[in-house]
Design an enzyme around this catalytic site. Structure first.
Site, PDB file in Angstrom:
ATOM      1  N   ALA A 180      -9.650 -11.041   1.239  1.00 45.76           N
ATOM      2  CA  ALA A 180     -10.301 -12.157   0.555  1.00 45.76           C
ATOM      3  C   ALA A 180      -9.785 -12.327  -0.870  1.00 45.76           C
ATOM      4  O   ALA A 180      -9.645 -13.452  -1.365  1.00 45.76           O
ATOM      5  CB  ALA A 180     -11.812 -11.950   0.542  1.00 45.76           C
ATOM      6  N   GLU A 181      -9.503 -11.220  -1.539  1.00 43.84           N
ATOM      7  CA  GLU A 181      -9.111 -11.280  -2.944  1.00 43.84           C
ATOM      8  C   GLU A 181      -7.670 -11.740  -3.145  1.00 43.84           C
ATOM      9  O   GLU A 181      -7.387 -12.554  -4.031  1.00 43.84           O
ATOM     10  CB  GLU A 181      -9.295  -9.897  -3.596  1.00 43.84           C
ATOM     11  N   SER A 182      -6.745 -11.201  -2.359  1.00 44.84           N
ATOM     12  CA  SER A 182      -5.323 -11.457  -2.629  1.00 44.84           C
ATOM     13  C   SER A 182      -4.497 -11.764  -1.393  1.00 44.84           C
ATOM     14  O   SER A 182      -3.294 -12.008  -1.517  1.00 44.84           O
ATOM     15  CB  SER A 182      -4.717 -10.232  -3.315  1.00 44.84           C
ATOM     16  N   VAL A 206     -11.996  -6.855   1.752  1.00 45.29           N
ATOM     17  CA  VAL A 206     -12.039  -7.303   0.359  1.00 45.29           C
ATOM     18  C   VAL A 206     -10.630  -7.666  -0.124  1.00 45.29           C
ATOM     19  O   VAL A 206     -10.436  -8.702  -0.774  1.00 45.29           O
ATOM     20  CB  VAL A 206     -12.649  -6.211  -0.541  1.00 45.29           C
ATOM     21  N   TYR A 245     -17.410 -16.492  -0.558  1.00 50.06           N
ATOM     22  CA  TYR A 245     -16.695 -15.216  -0.658  1.00 50.06           C
ATOM     23  C   TYR A 245     -17.412 -14.132   0.134  1.00 50.06           C
ATOM     24  O   TYR A 245     -16.796 -13.419   0.936  1.00 50.06           O
ATOM     25  CB  TYR A 245     -16.576 -14.814  -2.120  1.00 50.06           C
TER      26      TYR A 245
END
Length: 220
Positions: free
Chosen positions: A110-112, A107, A197
């Site tokens: 994918a997020e940052s 996660v 995502y």
């Protein structure tokens, strides 16, 4: 019957002449029949005679979140954790919330992309891209601190996994698009961003799990 365009690529609501209705990702006219695609890609579709379709209405994309007033953050940017420190933070958060460390890492990826100072166009911040309001509700005092950001993100993901009875795909979809969107579509919303995502996080998680298994086998 409303005139049908050769192809449309927005989420659509289709009303049939028998009174039933269905949502689709987009439609395509093929001769006297209409294909209703159930996903962003063109692999899955339902084909109906054009005469059985009453109307096709485009549905709006999910609203862009309004940027929230930011929480108080550190005066100086937080230093990027070392790999060992990052692994320790993820391991602690995973243990606290019974979430596999590799899922949390996927996660974050994918997020940052593991950037502590990442800020989205709508104001989500940090490694797990928390909105300030969400971070406040989760008890995060400094959203820019890596350990607190991970702790808050893990707590939020934990609540979603419990809500969806450990259905990882639904939990990830809600993390990205919000629980309301998942409830509206009774599953992963047909938003291109959300579908990409979810697939990206799961692919990264599977890659990490395969690497972990290979390492464990090699060490025996």
């Amino acid at each position: 019957m409303t005139a049908l365009s050769p192809a449309a690529y927005a989420l659509e609501h289709v009303t049939l002449t028998n009174g039933f209705s269905v949502d689709c990702a987009h439609h395509e006219v093929v001769g006297e029949r209409v294909r209703l695609y159930t996903s962003v890609g063109d692999a899955n579709y339902q084909e109906l005679p054009a005469a059985e379709i009453s109307t096709i209405e485009a549905l709006p994309d999910p609203p862009t979140p309004v940027a929230e007033k930011p929480l108080a953050t550190s005066a100086a940017p937080n230093a990027m954790p070392t790999v060992a420190e990052m692994n320790e933070m993820l391991a602690k958060a995973g243990t606290d919330h019974n979430i596999d460390t590799e899922l949390l890492a996927s996660v974050v990826k994918a997020e940052s992309n593991f950037r502590v100072n990442a800020v989205s166009r709508v104001g989500a911040r940090g490694l797990m891209q928390l909105m300030p309001g969400t971070a406040h509700d989760l008890g995060v005092q400094d959203i820019d601190r890596a350990d607190q950001n991970i702790k808050g993100g893990a707590a939020y993901l934990d609540s979603l996994l419990k809500l969806y009875k450990d259905d990882v795909r639904l939990a990830l979809a809600a993390y990205n698009a919000g629980p309301a969107a998942v409830a509206r579509y009774h599953g992963v919303p047909p938003y291109r961003e959300t579908q990409l995502y979810v697939n990206r996080v799961i692919a990264e998680f599977n890659r990490r799990m395969a690497a972990r298994t290979a390492t464990n086998v090699a060490s025996r």
